[in-house]
Structures are given as C-alpha cells and as structure tokens.
Scaffold this motif. Structure first.
Motif, PDB file in Angstrom:
ATOM      1  N   ASN A 129      45.278  49.564  40.355  1.00 28.21           N
ATOM      2  CA  ASN A 129      44.817  48.664  41.416  1.00 28.21           C
ATOM      3  C   ASN A 129      45.284  49.080  42.814  1.00 28.21           C
ATOM      4  OD1 ASN A 129      47.367  47.920  40.305  1.00 28.21           O
ATOM      5  ND2 ASN A 129      47.280  45.973  41.376  1.00 28.21           N
ATOM      6  N   SER A 203      50.048  46.112  32.653  1.00 28.98           N
ATOM      7  CA  SER A 203      49.941  44.860  31.916  1.00 28.98           C
ATOM      8  C   SER A 203      51.134  44.628  31.002  1.00 28.98           C
ATOM      9  CB  SER A 203      48.657  44.854  31.074  1.00 28.98           C
ATOM     10  OG  SER A 203      48.761  45.794  30.006  1.00 28.98           O
ATOM     11  N   GLN A 256      42.541  41.981  42.682  1.00 29.39           N
ATOM     12  CA  GLN A 256      43.190  42.871  41.703  1.00 29.39           C
ATOM     13  C   GLN A 256      44.599  43.212  42.184  1.00 29.39           C
ATOM     14  OE1 GLN A 256      39.637  45.587  40.100  1.00 29.39           O
ATOM     15  NE2 GLN A 256      39.509  45.185  42.285  1.00 29.39           N
ATOM     16  N   ILE A 299      35.271  45.335  41.800  1.00 28.49           N
ATOM     17  CA  ILE A 299      36.046  45.397  40.565  1.00 28.49           C
ATOM     18  C   ILE A 299      36.058  46.847  40.091  1.00 28.49           C
ATOM     19  CG2 ILE A 299      36.290  44.493  38.226  1.00 28.49           C
ATOM     20  CD1 ILE A 299      36.617  42.444  40.551  1.00 28.49           C
ATOM     21  N   ARG A 303      34.180  47.306  32.430  1.00 23.52           N
ATOM     22  CA  ARG A 303      34.996  46.624  31.420  1.00 23.52           C
ATOM     23  C   ARG A 303      35.779  45.474  32.042  1.00 23.52           C
ATOM     24  NH1 ARG A 303      40.269  47.242  29.530  1.00 23.52           N
ATOM     25  NH2 ARG A 303      40.617  49.090  30.822  1.00 23.52           N
ATOM     26  N   HIS A 304      36.394  45.725  33.186  1.00 21.66           N
ATOM     27  CA  HIS A 304      37.144  44.658  33.844  1.00 21.66           C
ATOM     28  C   HIS A 304      36.210  43.619  34.461  1.00 21.66           C
ATOM     29  CE1 HIS A 304      41.325  45.938  33.436  1.00 21.66           C
ATOM     30  NE2 HIS A 304      40.875  47.183  33.514  1.00 21.66           N
ATOM     31  N   ARG A 307      35.364  41.370  31.648  1.00 14.64           N
ATOM     32  CA  ARG A 307      36.525  40.556  31.286  1.00 14.64           C
ATOM     33  C   ARG A 307      36.648  39.342  32.201  1.00 14.64           C
ATOM     34  NH1 ARG A 307      41.198  40.106  33.630  1.00 14.64           N
ATOM     35  NH2 ARG A 307      40.813  41.891  34.998  1.00 14.64           N
ATOM     36  N   GLY A 353      41.512  39.231  39.388  1.00 19.95           N
ATOM     37  CA  GLY A 353      40.191  39.286  39.984  1.00 19.95           C
ATOM     38  C   GLY A 353      40.007  38.128  40.948  1.00 19.95           C
TER      39      GLY A 353
END
Length: 535
Positions: A129, A203, A256, A299, A303-304, A307, A353
């Motif tokens: 990010n 994460s 992010q 973004i 995939r994110h 999500r 996000g």
C-alpha cells in the motif's frame, strides 16, 4: 536515470536465494558494515538513488495504485529522503556506548556499559500500500544499525518492486543489501533461511505465519500489522474538523492505510451535523467528483476490489454518501455507511479501503465498551471531543498509537516511534526507533584486578560469608508493611549513594554526603581539629 522505463516484473530465481543470503552473512561476519563511515556512505547513496529515481517511483506508484503525485512525494519519496537525512545527522550519537543508568556506587567500579551492536543479517518483507516507505523505511534502519539486509518487496505492487530493485542494485553495496522479488514461493524460500531478525509489514494472517516460522529458529520479529481502528466523536466535538480530518484519513491512498479508521462511533446528538459536514468536505476536496480527479487513488487490484465490494454487498447498514464503483478501473468511491451494530460485515474485518462505517452510540462509556469488544488492541485510535473525554478514551482503550482531534497524524511524523500492540503487531520503528529495532543493546562490565580482595566473598567455601555478602548487597526497603513510603535518613543515604556513578550530580552529592558524615562524627567526638571550611 529516474526517467528510465520501468521494467516488467521479474521474480528472482529461487535457487539463487541461498547464495544471496550467504553473501550478506559473510559481509556481516567480515565486520564490513560496522564502521560509522560505511553506514553513512550507504545511507547517503540510498538518498541519491531515491532522488534520482523519483520520477520512476511516481510512475510506478501510479501504475500499481493509481496513487496521486502529491501523495507519492509526501508519503513515499520525500518521507524516505527526510528519514535518511534525520538518521545520518544523528547516527554517530546513537552508536555511542552508554553508561548504565542508576548504578550504585559499588557497581560503578566495574564501568558497566551498554554497547550498540548490529543484530546481523535481517530480512525485511514489505507491503504494497505504501510500496516505497514501508519497504525502504525498515531498510534505512537496518543499514543505520550496521546490519546486512535482504528486502522482499510486495509482489502486489510489482512496478514499484522493480524500481526499488534497480535503486538498490545501482546505488548500494550488493554484498550488504539485496532485493529478492517474487510471490509465495520466493517468500517461503527466504523464510527457510536463518535470519538474525525478520521485519514484516502486512496482514495479521500472514504475520502469524511468519511468527510461527521464525519461532522454529528462535528468530526475533518485528510485526507491523493492521487493526480494527476505532474513531470516537462525542457531542462536544467540532463536527466540521472531525469530518474533514477523518475523511482525509479515508481518502488517502483510497483508504488502503493500515492506520485508517475502520469504524466511527458517533454520539447520536451530533450525528446529523457530522454527516452534513462530510458531504460539504467531500464536495470541497473533489469539486468534480472522485472519478475525474487526479488526486484520488485506485484499489490495488481486482482481488482486493472484490474483497471490499463483498463487504458492501453484505452490509445491513444504510449508505449515506457515495457507493459508486467501477471494477474495470478498480475505482471505488468513498462510501459512508450507517450500521446497526458492531457485528456488521463492514466492521468485523479490516476494511483497507474507502468504506467509512458509522455506528451511533448513546455515550462515551458505550463507545469504549464497543471498542474493547470489537478489537482490544488496534493499531490506531482517533478521538474527537473535550479534553476530559479524549483523556478517558486514551486511558481506557489500548492502541499502538493515537491521534487526538485528527486521523493518524501520529503516524505521519517520521521521528515518532511507530508500531502496534497485541493483535496489531509488536516492535516499533522510524527515526531512532528504526536504529533501535535492528540493534542489540549489549551489557558489558570490566572488573579490575585490584578488586579481587573486595569480591573474594563470592568464592567457596561459603562458611561465614553470607552475613558479609548481605552487608554488601542488601537493599533496605523504603516502605512499611502497608506499602507506605518511608523517607528517613536511611532513605536519603540510599538515594545519594544510588545516584548514577557517571553523573556529575551524583559524584558531587556523594562526596558532599561523605563530608557531612565526617563532620558529624568529628563533632560528636568533640574534635577541634577540623579544617576551617568544615567547622
């Protein structure tokens, strides 16, 4: 040089990783990285590498995240350059040995000292990010500490990973700092090596995996993770300031940001004003809308995007502002959602996000209970209200850091230690803290030969020696059985003789006390042989 074309992402050959790691280890064992001059040279070269590749970093951050030019310079390029300047100006001071603090007079004879020594060869695993700051920031600290380092940039921001690889290979000693690019296979291969420290940003799920792997070889870790960061807005808050500042916190990098507020608890009376001020601020920030603005990021990938979209699809809350999105461009507008409770899908997981959940609360006490039940150790905490209210929140809710009347400003100061606690991470870095996190504080004493007759009480046989040992070492308590402090003559003698041996104040105080005791003894004996200055 900085305007050169960004190369396509290319993973490092897995079979080359052991040789890369061993080369860095050999460099460290050769004492190459320990001198101050070497560390300063590498840091200064890194500065110019970042400077020369600034245009390429701006372009790569735009490719990876749609990041605005302003944000890339503010939070990436200039942040790292300023950090290097600060570190180089202070490194010599940080490296110096320290006298051990609060040493009793008897122990001061052993010259107890704390040496600052590099941990060794370290692994830095970066995040996507902020692909410049969060990857080069720890590397700056590792070089400053005298370590050799292997950097694994995030493959989720591939363009920036390649630019960083170019900077490191062209400007730094390849035997000291190396970059390994790739995904899970390459990261797994790196984790199979033995390190002196692992520094990971990302994460909590991956952080847990890394911590388990590191535990197998007793490798220390620094984990910079995210968290369900709460924000508090009381009826005594300024709704305009709260709206503008928290909205900025969600708009930066399209939300992010690991420190971004994950949910906002608002007392019911101020809710209408707060929502209205959000609308006003949003229009002011983006008069032509977010989609058409060069000042709003995207973004990072589909995939994110999916999500985050899934959270909005499943929420039971009501959308008050925004909600527009375009998957073809990974565009997602800031979306304010009024949720019913802390169990809503947009609250229970880290959003990462541009979703801004609002939860109405009846009181500060209720908000504090919610924060402690949702996630008791967030990375950040943001409180708007009276001084008494914000002090109460700080006192009763634990977090890695906190900003009062703002959104994560504490994390924007590069000389302020940054880190999580509990589920949001362990360890800290930035500024001096970056040097400290890769440094071993080694305690050293030197016992002179002439002290042998003073310390022979420690040798066997022990018969008849315990009483003598106790007279030399026993500390008299300055408190009674009820825990109340006692401040008598013994207390003040203990205080004076316990002052730091290397402190001028302590030395003066000790000799003054010795002189006073001598005076008292002589006067008690009726002696007139005292010198004039002691009579």
């Amino acid at each position: 040089m900085g305007a050169s074309k960004i190369m396509p992402f290319e993973a490092t050959a897995i079979e080359s990783i052991p040789d890369t790691v061993n080369r860095c280890k050999a460099t460290f064992r050769a004492q190459t990285t320990k001198p101050l001059s070497y560390r300063l040279t590498q840091l200064r070269k890194l500065y110019w590498g970042i400077n020369d590749y600034a245009d390429a970093l701006v372009e790569s951050c735009k490719q990876d995240l749609g990041k605005p030019v302003f944000e890339t310079f503010m939070a990436e390029v200039d942040w790292c350059k300023n950090d290097i300047v600060f570190v180089t100006k202070n490194l010599e001071k940080w490296m110096k040995d320290e006298a051990a603090p609060d040493i009793a007079f008897s122990n001061s004879l052993l010259n107890p000292t704390i040496r600052k020594e590099p941990l060794g060869t370290v692994l830095v695993i970066g995040a996507y990010n902020f692909p410049v700051q969060l990857q080069l920031g720890p590397v700056i600290g590792a070089i400053a500490a005298g370590c050799t380092v292997v950097l694994k940039p995030s493959e989720v921001s591939p363009a920036t990973a390649m630019v960083i690889k170019n900077i490191v290979e062209q400007y730094l000693d390849p035997d000291c700092v190396a970059v390994v690019n790739g995904g899970v296979p390459e990261t797994t291969a790196l984790l199979n090596e033995k390190w002196d420290k692992i520094f990971y940003t990302g994460s909590a799920g991956v952080g847990t995996i890394i911590a388990k792997k590191a535990a197998e070889t007793l490798t220390p870790v620094t984990l910079e993770l995210g968290g369900l960061n709460p924000a508090f807005i009381t009826n005594n808050a300024d709704p305009r300031l709260a709206a503008r500042r928290l909205l900025w916190g969600k708009l930066l990098n399209a939300g992010q940001v690991c420190m971004s507020e994950n949910y906002i608890m608002v007392e019911k009376e101020i809710l209408p004003q707060f929502v209205e001020q959000l609308k006003i601020a949003l229009k002011e920030f983006y008069p032509n809308g977010q989609r058409n603005s060069e000042d709003y990021a995207r973004i990072v990938n589909k995939r994110h995007f999916q999500r985050i979209k899934k959270m909005l699809d499943e929420t039971r809350g009501k959308i008050l502002i925004g909600g527009e999105m375009d998957e073809s461009q990974n565009f997602m507008e800031i979306t304010v959602v009024l949720v019913e409770d802390e169990h809503d899908p947009v609250v229970v997981d880290e959003i990462f996000g541009p979703i801004m959940p609002i939860l109405v609360v009846d009181s500060i006490e209720s908000a504090i209970r919610t924060a402690n039940s949702v996630h008791s150790t967030p990375l950040g905490l943001y409180a708007f209200g009276s001084k008494a209210e914000t002090s109460k929140i700080l006192n009763e809710v634990t977090s890695g850091g906190a900003s009062i009347n703002d959104a994560y400003y504490h994390g924007s100061i590069p000389t302020l230690a940054f880190g999580g606690v509990g589920n949001s991470g362990q360890g800290a870095y930035r500024g001096k803290a970056s040097f400290d996190t890769f440094t071993h504080r080694r305690s050293v004493t030197t016992t002179p030969g002439w002290m042998e007759s003073l310390i022979d009480v420690r040798y066997p046989p022990y018969a008849g020696k315990l009483a003598k040992m106790r007279r030399l070492t026993t500390q008299k308590p300055n408190f009674d059985r009820e825990g109340r402090e006692i401040k008598g003559v013994g207390y003040w003698l203990s205080f004076v003789f316990g002052l730091g041996a290397n402190s001028l104040k302590g030395a003066v105080a000790r000799w003054v006390m010795v002189a006073l005791v001598a005076v008292g003894l002589k006067k008690a004996q009726g002696s007139s042989s005292l010198p004039p200055w002691l009579r």
